[in-house]
Structures are given as structure tokens and as C-alpha cells.
Enzyme design. Structure first.
Site, PDB file in Angstrom:
ATOM      1  CB  ALA A  53     -57.842 -41.989  14.231  1.00 48.78           C
ATOM      2  CB  THR A  55     -50.751 -40.306  11.013  1.00 46.33           C
ATOM      3  OG1 THR A  55     -49.655 -39.379  11.028  1.00 46.33           O
ATOM      4  CG2 THR A  55     -51.573 -40.074   9.752  1.00 46.33           C
ATOM      5  N   GLY A  58     -56.159 -36.696  13.183  1.00 47.39           N
ATOM      6  CA  GLY A  58     -57.030 -37.799  13.564  1.00 47.39           C
ATOM      7  C   GLY A  58     -56.516 -38.504  14.800  1.00 47.39           C
ATOM      8  CE1 TYR A 206     -57.560 -32.051   0.625  1.00 42.56           C
ATOM      9  CE2 TYR A 206     -57.328 -29.664   0.515  1.00 42.56           C
ATOM     10  CZ  TYR A 206     -57.454 -30.828   1.263  1.00 42.56           C
ATOM     11  OH  TYR A 206     -57.497 -30.754   2.645  1.00 42.56           O
TER      12      TYR A 206
END
Length: 322
Positions: A53, A55, A58, A206
Site C-alpha cells: 500500500a 503506491t 494499494g 503473471y
């Protein structure tokens, strides 16, 4: 056209173009922004953990929940950036209960230390938002030898949730929110090469990790039936953030098409919705996008794969989670 008509058209055309853009661009932007969380729920007395959190979405999620009065724990690897984010949020919201605790999801020792400290220092936990993630990494491994994207995006949060679950149950009703992605549609769980040692593609890796998020949420919700702890997953949208920093091409494309990407604040809306919306109090095992239910890929609805992934994850992490 005669000369007069051509002059009139040339004079009028720029005006028409500008008026068209003036009408179209805001509509296009509203479509890109997607749904917003309309809940006015207050969170005084509630304790929230948000991973990653410092950046992006978040940070915006932390800002919103702090504004609602929650005690927000920002769990990050980079504590300097996290402290800067927490200081900014405290100053803006007036909520001094925004706390930073170190957590490196690429190291199970760090995860266990975080959980141990948290459980010793905090008596309550009502919302766990598994938000942190890495994307498009070159092949690398975590401190425990897991492929980085699977290790951080899935296994790290799997272990963190396991370690904090009893506290969530004690404070029920409680919520677990897993940030997944539309990319889960392109993933599958390759049990024969889970760590990508035989074949590795950073984009597919991913997708695999985001599918793991969806399957984890599905199986977790099934196991939590009757506990008043819910678990839901979500797609935040395509967000203009530094998540694509490992790919020069994606970074370049993100800058060019930034107008068509969500801002971090817009991207955080579905996380906030899943964390606070009153109508979701008993909703569990679902997948959301733009603050509404969204389609899950057939692989994301495969209960047998979800159960097998659960078992394999426990084995890799050396835990028993019955």
C-alpha cells in the site's frame, strides 16, 4: 463546393472537431474509469491490513479506508516509501492510525515475522486486502526458491492469510480481498512445471499467478463457510501505475495510452467496494470488476484444480491447513 462553401467548411471544421472531442472525450474517460464504490460505510474501530500500500491502487485503498476511520496497517517491503505514503495519508485524512509494518512477500521468514509481530501488537483484524504484486519479471526466484510471480502474487499471500486467519475469525464478520486480474483468463496451473524451470514466459507466468489468486479465493471461501469470514477476488482494471516497470515495451505503451487507463484512485474502487460495501457482507467466493460481479474463466471455476493447488501450496510452504 464553390469558393465560399470551401472557406465556410475550412472555418467550421476545426470548431466541429473540437466540439466532437469535447463531447466524446469525457464520455470515453467515464467509460475507462468504470464503476465507483458508492458505500458510505464508516470503519471506526476496524483494523485493516493492506499489502503493497505504499503506491498505486494499494495506497489509494489505504487512503480511502483511513478516511472512513479505520486503523490501517500498510504492509510493505520498502518501509521508507511506505512511511512517506503513510505520512501523506495521515496529513490528508487526519487519521493518525495509519501504521507501517515491514513485509517482504518474497521471503516466508519475513511473512512469518510480520504475522508474529502483528498478532502480538494488534488484538483485532477485520479486513485483509492482499493487494501487493509483481508483474512481467525476468525469471528469478524468491528467498525460498519459488518463481517470483507465483511466489509473491500467490504463495506469499496464501501464507499470510493462513497465519492471520484465526484472528480474522475471532473478529468476524471479517473480509479477505484478493486482488487478481483479467489476466487470469490467460493462465493455467502447470503442476508439472509450477516454478517455470522448464519453460518460462514472463507474461504467461503473471497470468498463471493471477489465476492462482482466483482459485485460492474460491477454495478459501468454500472452507470458510459458516465462519462469517468472506473471501472475494477482483480485477482492478488496467491502471496507470509502476506495476509494468519490468517491461520497457509495456512502460512505453502505458505512457502513450495513459488516457485510456484508470488512475490509481479509479483502479482502487473495486478493492474498496469489496472491503466495505454493506451488500457484500455475506457474499463470498465471487469475482468482481468495476464494483460488480464479473465473468470468471472456466479454469478459474475448476474446483478440482483449486483443491489440488491448495494442497500443493501447503506442501511448498510446509504448512497444514485443513
Amino acid at each position: 463546393f464553390n469558393v465560399t462553401g470551401k472557406i465556410f467548411l475550412v472555418t467550421l471544421l476545426p470548431f466541429l472537431v473540437l466540439r466532437t472531442l469535447d463531447w466524446c472525450l469525457p464520455s470515453c474517460r467515464r467509460y475507462v474509469a468504470g464503476g465507483r464504490c458508492k458505500s458510505t460505510a464508516r470503519l471506526e474501530g476496524k483494523v485493516v491490513i493492506i499489502t503493497g500500500a505504499n503506491t498505486g491502487i494499494g495506497k489509494e485503498t489505504a487512503r480511502d479506508l483511513a478516511r472512513r476511520g479505520a486503523r490501517v496497517i500498510i504492509a510493505c517491503r520498502d518501509t521508507a516509501k511506505a512511511e512517506a505514503a503513510a505520512s501523506e495519508i495521515r496529513a490528508e485524512t487526519g487519521n493518525q492510525e495509519v501504521i507501517v509494518k515491514k513485509l517482504d512477500l518474497a521471503d516466508t521468514k519475513s511473512i512469518r515475522e510480520f504475522a508474529e509481530r502483528f498478532l502480538a501488537e494488534e488484538k483485532e483484524l477485520h479486513i485483509l486486502i492482499n493487494n501487493a504484486g509483481v508483474m512481467l519479471c525476468p525469471y528469478s526466484k524468491t528467498a525460498d526458491g519459488f518463481e517470483m510471480q507465483l511466489g509473491v502474487n500467490h504463495l506469499g499471500h496464501f501464507l499470510l492469510t493462513f497465519l492471520l486467519l484465526e484472528r480474522l475469525k475471532q473478529c468476524a464478520p471479517a473480509r479477505i480481498v484478493n486482488v487478481s486480474s483479467l489476466a487470469h483468463h490467460g493462465g493455467w496451473i502447470r503442476f508439472h512445471d509450477l516454478q517455470g524451470e522448464k519453460c518460462y514466459n514472463r507474461g504467461l507466468a503473471y497470468c498463471h499467478s493471477k489465476l492462482a489468486n482466483v482459485l485460492f479465493t474460491r477454495e478459501l471461501a468454500r472452507r470458510l463457510q459458516g465462519t462469517k469470514v468472506t473471501a472475494n477476488a477482483l480485477h482492478p482494471g488496467s491502471v496507470y501505475s509502476d506495476l509494468v516497470r519490468h517491461s520497457f515495451v509495456m512502460t512505453w505503451l502505458w505512457k502513450i495510452f495513459s488516457f485510456f487507463l484508470k488512475t490509481p484512485c479509479e483502479g482502487a474502487q473495486t478493492s474498496i467496494y469489496c472491503a466495505v460495501a454493506e451488500e457484500l457482507e455475506s457474499v463470498t467466493g465471487q469475482y468482481f470488476s468495476d464494483c460488480q460481479p464479473a465473468y470468471v474463466s472456466p479454469r478459474g471455476r475448476d474446483d478440482e484444480t483449486a483443491k489440488k493447488l491448495w494442497s500443493v501450496s501447503c506442501e511448498l510452504l510446509g504448512i497444514q491447513w485443513d
